[in-house]
Write a protein that holds these residues in place. Structure first.
Motif, PDB file in Angstrom:
ATOM      1  N   LYS A  96      16.915 -33.539  48.157  1.00 40.26           N
ATOM      2  CA  LYS A  96      17.941 -32.992  47.266  1.00 40.26           C
ATOM      3  C   LYS A  96      17.297 -31.981  46.317  1.00 40.26           C
ATOM      4  O   LYS A  96      16.143 -32.163  45.910  1.00 40.26           O
ATOM      5  CB  LYS A  96      18.603 -34.118  46.473  1.00 40.26           C
ATOM      6  CG  LYS A  96      19.367 -35.109  47.353  1.00 40.26           C
ATOM      7  CD  LYS A  96      19.959 -36.229  46.517  1.00 40.26           C
ATOM      8  CE  LYS A  96      20.712 -37.223  47.407  1.00 40.26           C
ATOM      9  NZ  LYS A  96      21.281 -38.354  46.635  1.00 40.26           N
ATOM     10  N   PRO A  97      18.008 -30.933  45.959  1.00 37.43           N
ATOM     11  CA  PRO A  97      17.434 -29.912  45.072  1.00 37.43           C
ATOM     12  C   PRO A  97      16.811 -30.478  43.801  1.00 37.43           C
ATOM     13  O   PRO A  97      15.775 -29.990  43.336  1.00 37.43           O
ATOM     14  CB  PRO A  97      18.638 -29.005  44.754  1.00 37.43           C
ATOM     15  CG  PRO A  97      19.505 -29.135  45.961  1.00 37.43           C
ATOM     16  CD  PRO A  97      19.362 -30.560  46.401  1.00 37.43           C
ATOM     17  N   GLN A  98      17.430 -31.516  43.227  1.00 39.36           N
ATOM     18  CA  GLN A  98      16.890 -32.085  41.989  1.00 39.36           C
ATOM     19  C   GLN A  98      15.555 -32.814  42.209  1.00 39.36           C
ATOM     20  O   GLN A  98      14.847 -33.127  41.241  1.00 39.36           O
ATOM     21  CB  GLN A  98      17.901 -33.039  41.334  1.00 39.36           C
ATOM     22  CG  GLN A  98      18.346 -34.195  42.208  1.00 39.36           C
ATOM     23  CD  GLN A  98      19.616 -33.904  42.955  1.00 39.36           C
ATOM     24  OE1 GLN A  98      19.855 -32.769  43.358  1.00 39.36           O
ATOM     25  NE2 GLN A  98      20.467 -34.927  43.117  1.00 39.36           N
ATOM     26  N   ASP A  99      15.216 -33.079  43.475  1.00 39.22           N
ATOM     27  CA  ASP A  99      13.950 -33.750  43.786  1.00 39.22           C
ATOM     28  C   ASP A  99      12.889 -32.784  44.301  1.00 39.22           C
ATOM     29  O   ASP A  99      11.895 -33.191  44.906  1.00 39.22           O
ATOM     30  CB  ASP A  99      14.180 -34.849  44.833  1.00 39.22           C
ATOM     31  CG  ASP A  99      15.036 -35.982  44.296  1.00 39.22           C
ATOM     32  OD1 ASP A  99      14.952 -36.261  43.081  1.00 39.22           O
ATOM     33  OD2 ASP A  99      15.790 -36.584  45.091  1.00 39.22           O
ATOM     34  N   LEU A 100      13.089 -31.503  44.067  1.00 37.72           N
ATOM     35  CA  LEU A 100      12.172 -30.484  44.577  1.00 37.72           C
ATOM     36  C   LEU A 100      10.739 -30.701  44.097  1.00 37.72           C
ATOM     37  O   LEU A 100       9.777 -30.530  44.859  1.00 37.72           O
ATOM     38  CB  LEU A 100      12.647 -29.085  44.163  1.00 37.72           C
ATOM     39  CG  LEU A 100      11.770 -27.920  44.638  1.00 37.72           C
ATOM     40  CD1 LEU A 100      11.777 -27.838  46.163  1.00 37.72           C
ATOM     41  CD2 LEU A 100      12.269 -26.590  44.037  1.00 37.72           C
ATOM     42  N   SER A 123       9.548 -18.681  44.059  1.00 36.30           N
ATOM     43  CA  SER A 123      10.184 -19.421  42.963  1.00 36.30           C
ATOM     44  C   SER A 123      10.905 -20.671  43.472  1.00 36.30           C
ATOM     45  O   SER A 123      11.264 -20.770  44.651  1.00 36.30           O
ATOM     46  CB  SER A 123      11.191 -18.521  42.246  1.00 36.30           C
ATOM     47  OG  SER A 123      12.282 -18.232  43.103  1.00 36.30           O
ATOM     48  N   ASP A 124      11.113 -21.607  42.569  1.00 35.51           N
ATOM     49  CA  ASP A 124      11.897 -22.799  42.894  1.00 35.51           C
ATOM     50  C   ASP A 124      13.313 -22.417  43.317  1.00 35.51           C
ATOM     51  O   ASP A 124      13.905 -23.049  44.204  1.00 35.51           O
ATOM     52  CB  ASP A 124      11.955 -23.738  41.690  1.00 35.51           C
ATOM     53  CG  ASP A 124      10.621 -24.418  41.424  1.00 35.51           C
ATOM     54  OD1 ASP A 124       9.668 -24.160  42.192  1.00 35.51           O
ATOM     55  OD2 ASP A 124      10.537 -25.194  40.455  1.00 35.51           O
ATOM     56  N   THR A 125      13.843 -21.378  42.690  1.00 35.78           N
ATOM     57  CA  THR A 125      15.191 -20.931  43.016  1.00 35.78           C
ATOM     58  C   THR A 125      15.296 -20.526  44.481  1.00 35.78           C
ATOM     59  O   THR A 125      16.275 -20.858  45.166  1.00 35.78           O
ATOM     60  CB  THR A 125      15.588 -19.740  42.127  1.00 35.78           C
ATOM     61  OG1 THR A 125      15.496 -20.122  40.750  1.00 35.78           O
ATOM     62  CG2 THR A 125      17.007 -19.279  42.438  1.00 35.78           C
ATOM     63  N   ALA A 126      14.267 -19.827  44.965  1.00 35.82           N
ATOM     64  CA  ALA A 126      14.264 -19.393  46.362  1.00 35.82           C
ATOM     65  C   ALA A 126      14.201 -20.590  47.305  1.00 35.82           C
ATOM     66  O   ALA A 126      14.852 -20.612  48.354  1.00 35.82           O
ATOM     67  CB  ALA A 126      13.079 -18.457  46.614  1.00 35.82           C
ATOM     68  N   MET A 127      13.436 -21.597  46.918  1.00 34.99           N
ATOM     69  CA  MET A 127      13.323 -22.793  47.752  1.00 34.99           C
ATOM     70  C   MET A 127      14.643 -23.568  47.787  1.00 34.99           C
ATOM     71  O   MET A 127      15.060 -24.063  48.843  1.00 34.99           O
ATOM     72  CB  MET A 127      12.196 -23.689  47.231  1.00 34.99           C
ATOM     73  CG  MET A 127      10.808 -23.149  47.521  1.00 34.99           C
ATOM     74  SD  MET A 127      10.518 -23.026  49.307  1.00 34.99           S
ATOM     75  CE  MET A 127       8.795 -22.526  49.347  1.00 34.99           C
ATOM     76  N   VAL A 128      15.285 -23.685  46.655  1.00 33.09           N
ATOM     77  CA  VAL A 128      16.576 -24.381  46.607  1.00 33.09           C
ATOM     78  C   VAL A 128      17.607 -23.611  47.419  1.00 33.09           C
ATOM     79  O   VAL A 128      18.438 -24.210  48.129  1.00 33.09           O
ATOM     80  CB  VAL A 128      17.038 -24.567  45.149  1.00 33.09           C
ATOM     81  CG1 VAL A 128      18.487 -25.056  45.099  1.00 33.09           C
ATOM     82  CG2 VAL A 128      16.117 -25.549  44.429  1.00 33.09           C
ATOM     83  N   GLU A 129      17.553 -22.289  47.350  1.00 31.99           N
ATOM     84  CA  GLU A 129      18.474 -21.471  48.139  1.00 31.99           C
ATOM     85  C   GLU A 129      18.283 -21.744  49.635  1.00 31.99           C
ATOM     86  O   GLU A 129      19.271 -21.859  50.378  1.00 31.99           O
ATOM     87  CB  GLU A 129      18.224 -19.990  47.826  1.00 31.99           C
ATOM     88  CG  GLU A 129      18.800 -18.999  48.832  1.00 31.99           C
ATOM     89  CD  GLU A 129      20.312 -19.059  48.961  1.00 31.99           C
ATOM     90  OE1 GLU A 129      20.824 -18.586  49.996  1.00 31.99           O
ATOM     91  OE2 GLU A 129      20.987 -19.576  48.045  1.00 31.99           O
ATOM     92  N   LYS A 130      17.032 -21.869  50.059  1.00 34.29           N
ATOM     93  CA  LYS A 130      16.778 -22.161  51.470  1.00 34.29           C
ATOM     94  C   LYS A 130      17.291 -23.556  51.838  1.00 34.29           C
ATOM     95  O   LYS A 130      17.864 -23.752  52.909  1.00 34.29           O
ATOM     96  CB  LYS A 130      15.282 -22.049  51.772  1.00 34.29           C
ATOM     97  CG  LYS A 130      14.931 -22.255  53.239  1.00 34.29           C
ATOM     98  CD  LYS A 130      13.455 -21.992  53.507  1.00 34.29           C
ATOM     99  CE  LYS A 130      13.126 -22.177  54.983  1.00 34.29           C
ATOM    100  NZ  LYS A 130      11.708 -21.876  55.297  1.00 34.29           N
ATOM    101  N   MET A 131      17.080 -24.518  50.964  1.00 36.75           N
ATOM    102  CA  MET A 131      17.536 -25.892  51.211  1.00 36.75           C
ATOM    103  C   MET A 131      19.045 -25.983  51.419  1.00 36.75           C
ATOM    104  O   MET A 131      19.537 -26.772  52.222  1.00 36.75           O
ATOM    105  CB  MET A 131      17.192 -26.790  50.005  1.00 36.75           C
ATOM    106  CG  MET A 131      15.780 -27.278  49.950  1.00 36.75           C
ATOM    107  SD  MET A 131      15.611 -28.295  48.449  1.00 36.75           S
ATOM    108  CE  MET A 131      13.934 -28.908  48.677  1.00 36.75           C
ATOM    109  N   THR A 132      19.775 -25.173  50.661  1.00 33.87           N
ATOM    110  CA  THR A 132      21.227 -25.323  50.621  1.00 33.87           C
ATOM    111  C   THR A 132      21.981 -24.252  51.410  1.00 33.87           C
ATOM    112  O   THR A 132      23.182 -24.392  51.625  1.00 33.87           O
ATOM    113  CB  THR A 132      21.709 -25.286  49.159  1.00 33.87           C
ATOM    114  OG1 THR A 132      21.265 -24.050  48.547  1.00 33.87           O
ATOM    115  CG2 THR A 132      21.146 -26.457  48.367  1.00 33.87           C
TER     116      THR A 132
END
Length: 318
Positions: A47-51, A67-76
């Motif tokens: 989950k994004p909150q567990d990055l 960035s973390d933002t880029a990783m969350v974007e890929k996740m979702t």
């Protein structure tokens, strides 16, 4: 005289079979247990909150410039998640591939006993054909999205590239990456040195993947192998008559050695030829050398191309 030649040939074949059986028996007795870490699953099921938990476990997959933002974007991202779903369809169970990698490293340890047993990490990267499977001493990284089968709907590549996306190419790709640390790159710039270098890399697949077909080792179709076998005299004559063997023209490498839709002889029927015919010729030179000389492959991989060529006695005939 003919009877003598027949008996001599039979003797050579029997000796070769006996040697290969001995190698197979000894290699298969080597204990190898591979650990597989499914980072692809971990990433897309986090989950994004567990990055941050994911970053602490896999720091090498989180470079400072991403960035973390880029990783969350890929996740979702729906497209990335659809790709993950497609990978899961094919590789939810990785046991068969794990067994194949373990068998491969038994042969690697037979020829190179000091080789460490690597950890295998699977991931979904950027669909880059240049980075499908990477061997790095203690680690083998496999981008599973590049092995979904050439006809997968996500692949928008030329046909000669897509055919390398078959699951059967995972092990040959690992060997190709492994070869960079074992096969000495040519010191000379001439075409012959490049041919033999490519041939050495393919011969490494001969000894490390003995159960694999030539088609899978070089990623040819059966028709492409047949074409090479039927036209090796013509190809060799072209290389000799055009004085290409000792040419240092760098354009010869993409024409005849690097992956391509076809080889470029400058003829009207070039599109009927397989790509990489130079690599195939180099492979036959190396095979001829090994057949005609009692040299361990580990030593051959370090030898000069011209010496290999001279001692190979390679000369294709109809």
């Amino acid at each position: 005289m003919k009877k003598f030649l027949v008996f001599a040939l039979i003797g050579i074949i029997l000796t070769s079979c006996s040697k290969n059986d001995k190698i197979k028996s000894e290699a298969e007795d080597i204990p190898v247990s591979i650990e597989v870490d499914r980072y692809d699953k971990a990433f897309f099921e986090t989950k994004p909150q567990d990055l941050n938990k994911l970053k602490s476990k896999y720091p090498f997959f989180f470079p400072p410039n991403v960035s973390d933002t880029a990783m969350v974007e890929k996740m979702t991202n729906p497209l990335w998640r659809e790709l993950y779903k497609e990978v899961e369809k094919r590789y939810d169970n990785f046991d068969l591939e794990k067994e194949g990698i373990e068998d491969l490293f038994k042969y690697i340890k037979f020829y190179y006993p000091k080789t460490r047993t690597p950890k295998v990490v699977t991931l979904i990267h950027d669909m880059d054909p240049q980075y499908k499977a990477i061997y790095a001493d203690s680690l083998v990284v496999i981008s599973l999205e590049m092995y979904l089968g050439k006809n997968h709907k996500f692949y928008e590549y030329p046909e000669y590239v897509k055919k390398t996306f078959e699951p059967s190419q995972i092990l040959p790709d690992i060997v190709q990456s492994f070869s960079y640390g074992k096969v000495k790159p040519p010191m000379e710039r001439d075409f012959l040195s490049q041919l033999v270098y490519a041939g050495k890399q393919l011969y490494l697949k001969d000894i490390l993947l003995p159960e694999y077909s030539d088609e899978d080792k070089i990623c040819y179709t059966t028709d492409e192998i047949k074409w090479c076998e039927e036209h090796d005299v013509d190809v060799w004559r072209f290389f000799v008559e055009e004085k290409l063997l000792y040419s240092t023209d760098s354009k010869l490498i993409p024409k005849f050695i690097e992956p391509a839709p076809f080889s470029k002889f400058g003829l009207t029927n070039d599109n009927e030829t397989p790509g990489r015919v130079g690599a195939w010729i180099g492979w036959q030179i190396v095979r001829a050398f090994m057949d005609n000389n009692d040299v361990p492959p580990q030593q051959m991989f370090l030898m000069d191309a011209k010496e290999i060529f001279q001692k190979s006695k390679y000369k294709p005939t109809k």
